[in-house]
Design an enzyme around this catalytic site. Structure first.
Site, mmCIF file in Angstrom:
data_model
loop_
_atom_site.group_PDB
_atom_site.id
_atom_site.type_symbol
_atom_site.label_atom_id
_atom_site.label_comp_id
_atom_site.label_asym_id
_atom_site.label_seq_id
_atom_site.Cartn_x
_atom_site.Cartn_y
_atom_site.Cartn_z
ATOM 1 N N LYS A 103 0.960 -1.298 -0.064
ATOM 2 C CA LYS A 103 -0.139 -0.055 -0.029
ATOM 3 C C LYS A 103 1.049 1.303 0.005
ATOM 4 O O LYS A 103 1.907 1.185 0.457
ATOM 5 C CB LYS A 103 -0.838 0.095 1.240
ATOM 6 C CG LYS A 103 -1.980 1.065 1.299
ATOM 7 C CD LYS A 103 -2.890 0.820 2.664
ATOM 8 C CE LYS A 103 -3.959 1.752 2.603
ATOM 9 N NZ LYS A 103 -4.684 1.959 3.628
ATOM 10 N N SER A 105 -9.494 1.716 2.763
ATOM 11 C CA SER A 105 -8.835 2.497 1.878
ATOM 12 C C SER A 105 -7.736 1.696 1.241
ATOM 13 O O SER A 105 -7.226 2.127 0.218
ATOM 14 C CB SER A 105 -8.096 3.818 2.802
ATOM 15 O OG SER A 105 -7.230 3.014 3.728
ATOM 16 N N SER A 159 -9.545 -0.617 7.276
ATOM 17 C CA SER A 159 -9.126 -0.493 6.071
ATOM 18 C C SER A 159 -8.700 -1.673 5.127
ATOM 19 O O SER A 159 -8.174 -1.766 4.212
ATOM 20 C CB SER A 159 -8.186 0.793 5.674
ATOM 21 O OG SER A 159 -8.977 1.861 5.650
HETATM 22 N N1 GLN Z 1 -12.873 4.018 6.164
HETATM 23 C C1 GLN Z 1 -12.405 4.206 7.243
HETATM 24 C C2 GLN Z 1 -12.130 5.993 7.186
HETATM 25 O O1 GLN Z 1 -12.396 6.441 6.190
HETATM 26 C C3 GLN Z 1 -11.084 3.473 7.721
HETATM 27 C C4 GLN Z 1 -9.904 4.020 7.107
HETATM 28 C C5 GLN Z 1 -8.916 3.126 7.612
HETATM 29 O O2 GLN Z 1 -8.929 2.332 8.075
HETATM 30 N N2 GLN Z 1 -7.625 3.763 6.945
HETATM 31 O O3 GLN Z 1 -11.516 6.730 8.271
#
Ligand code: GLN
Length: 446
Positions: free
Chosen positions: A52, A127, A151
């Site tokens: 990532k 994400s 995420s």
């Molecule tokens: N979807 C969540 C957010 O937008 C989690 C993101 C994540 O775990 N990096 O903050």
């Protein structure tokens, strides 16, 4: 082999932001030579991995999916990258993500949207959508993502692969670009549970460079993997199976519960009453920490700088206005508001208190149950564009994952069948540092 696959498929899926083919092939040849010479090689010798793009990789761009870092090259390796390289893994490239890991669909990337390999009209989740899609599409046998509020698990569920969010402190965060430091953890995506256990052996390590890294004895995560689960006590929180969970997802989980029973486990409905406040708590704490962490991107120390400015203040403002996308700006504003002196007690401090209550909910539950299970997501993968105009709708897709991050405990998502041709994810939650048990339970049911 994997580069051929990437070349044939990434035009449609767009998992990657950067490929490092030449270097990867060179590394692979080097490892092969050492193998021929009879050298002892690491656990992951010659295995390709996708990373990532918010994890620092020396000499490679690390953009965080943001315009502000589009030309930023990391000057050092994150500890996880160092561990992977020592084990002989070969980095094929960097994967797409929501900008600074803020999002649940990978649509917030400043560069492009990644597509779900199961249905190109749908999101891969986020994400870490690029990393999940890469493993689902056989572009890499495993990949790394990061979690702040789901995420890894949510995109794993949407893409039909295995994703683990480890206990806070188990994997070093050194070199992971911070989003919300008290919640962030790196986690792997793999095609099955055994692979997950194998790569966890390399990823988990104590690190002096991360002050929250925990010093525990080295565990072999493959050791207890195949034990049976007779007599295991499993809790199913009613709050995670009720309203808002789509009927088809619920049906799949009910079937899993029956299978658990035939394997000799005891499954019981139970309650995690404070989970109800998980989303609200998360969406105060995470933006607050983010607003502070992202202050460093000012055009002076990192990445891009605006071209025309007449004062230092204008340099900061223009750089940040041009460099950050809409969602990141929204988070910075929410976080700054919650931390401001007049509102700190009402929002941030209150959220910290609720955080403790959520953690205590889990502590109590684990006095009684070995693991807790639930769906990973309220629905299967949604359509591209379906939620991108409605941030609240988007946030709601994290409802089943965020409490785990708030409590700092580990959880895995594994595929548990499909609904209308799309994968459904089963979430298995354990107590702190009980990754071995989670993996053992997951192995038995996969
Ligand atoms: N979807 C969540 C957010 O937008 C989690 C993101 C994540 O775990 N990096 O903050």
């Amino acid at each position: 082999e994997f580069f051929n696959r990437i070349e044939a498929t990434d035009e449609y899926i767009k998992s990657f932001l950067l490929l490092d083919k030449e270097n990867a092939i060179k590394e692979a040849k080097n490892i092969d030579e050492r193998r021929v010479n009879g050298e002892k090689l690491g656990d992951l010798a010659g295995i390709p991995v996708a990373i990532k793009d918010n994890i620092s990789t020396e000499g490679l761009k690390t953009t965080c999916g943001s315009k502000i870092l589009s030309n930023y090259t990391a000057p050092y390796d994150a500890t996880v990258i160092k561990n992977l390289k020592e084990a002989g893994a070969i980095i094929v490239g960097k994967t797409n993500l929501d900008e600074f890991a803020m999002g649940s669909s990978t649509e917030n990337s400043a560069f492009h949207t990644t597509r779900n390999p199961w249905d190109l009209e749908r999101v891969p989740g986020g994400s870490s959508g690029g990393s999940a899609a890469a493993v689902a599409a056989y572009q890499a046998p495993f990949s790394l993502g990061s979690e702040t509020g789901g995420s890894v698990r949510q995109p794993a569920a949407f893409c039909g692969v295995v994703g683990l969010k480890p206990t806070y402190g188990l994997i070093s965060r050194y070199g992971l670009v911070a989003f919300a430091s008290s919640l962030d953890q790196i986690g792997p995506f793999t095609r099955d549970v055994e692979d997950c256990a194998i790569v966890m052996n390399t990823l988990a390590s104590h690190d002096k460079l991360d002050s929250t890294s925990v010093e525990i004895e080295k565990v072999d995560y493959t050791k207890n993997l195949k034990k049976d689960i007779k007599g295991l006590k499993i809790g199913v929180p009613k709050e995670y199976m009720g309203e808002g969970i789509s009927e088809d997802v619920r049906e799949n989980i009910k079937n899993v519960i029956e299978t658990f029973k035939t394997l000799g486990a005891e499954v019981e409905e139970m309650s995690l009453p404070y989970s109800e406040y998980g989303l609200e708590t998360y969406y105060i704490l995470a933006p607050s920490e983010a607003s502070s962490n992202l202050a460093r991107f000012d055009g002076v120390r990192y990445g891009n700088r605006a071209e025309n400015y007449n004062s230092v203040e204008e340099l900061f403002t223009k750089t940040r206005s041009e460099g950050f996308g809409e969602e990141v700006k929204r988070r910075i504003m929410m976080g700054t508001y919650c931390l401001s002196s007049g509102y700190y007690d009402a929002y941030y401090k209150k959220a910290q208190k609720v955080r403790t209550l959520i953690k205590e909910d889990f502590d109590k539950a684990f006095d009684e149950y070995d693991v807790i299970i639930s769906p990973t997501t309220p629905s299967t993968a949604f359509k591209i564009g379906e939620k991108s105009d409605n941030p609240l709708d988007m946030y709601a897709s994290d409802v089943l994952t965020v409490a785990v991050n708030i409590a700092g405990i580990p959880a895995i998502s594994i595929p548990c069948g499909t609904s209308k041709g799309l994968p459904v994810g089963l979430q298995i939650i354990g107590k702190s540092f009980d990754e071995s048990k989670i993996l053992n339970v997951a192995y038995n049911i996969e």
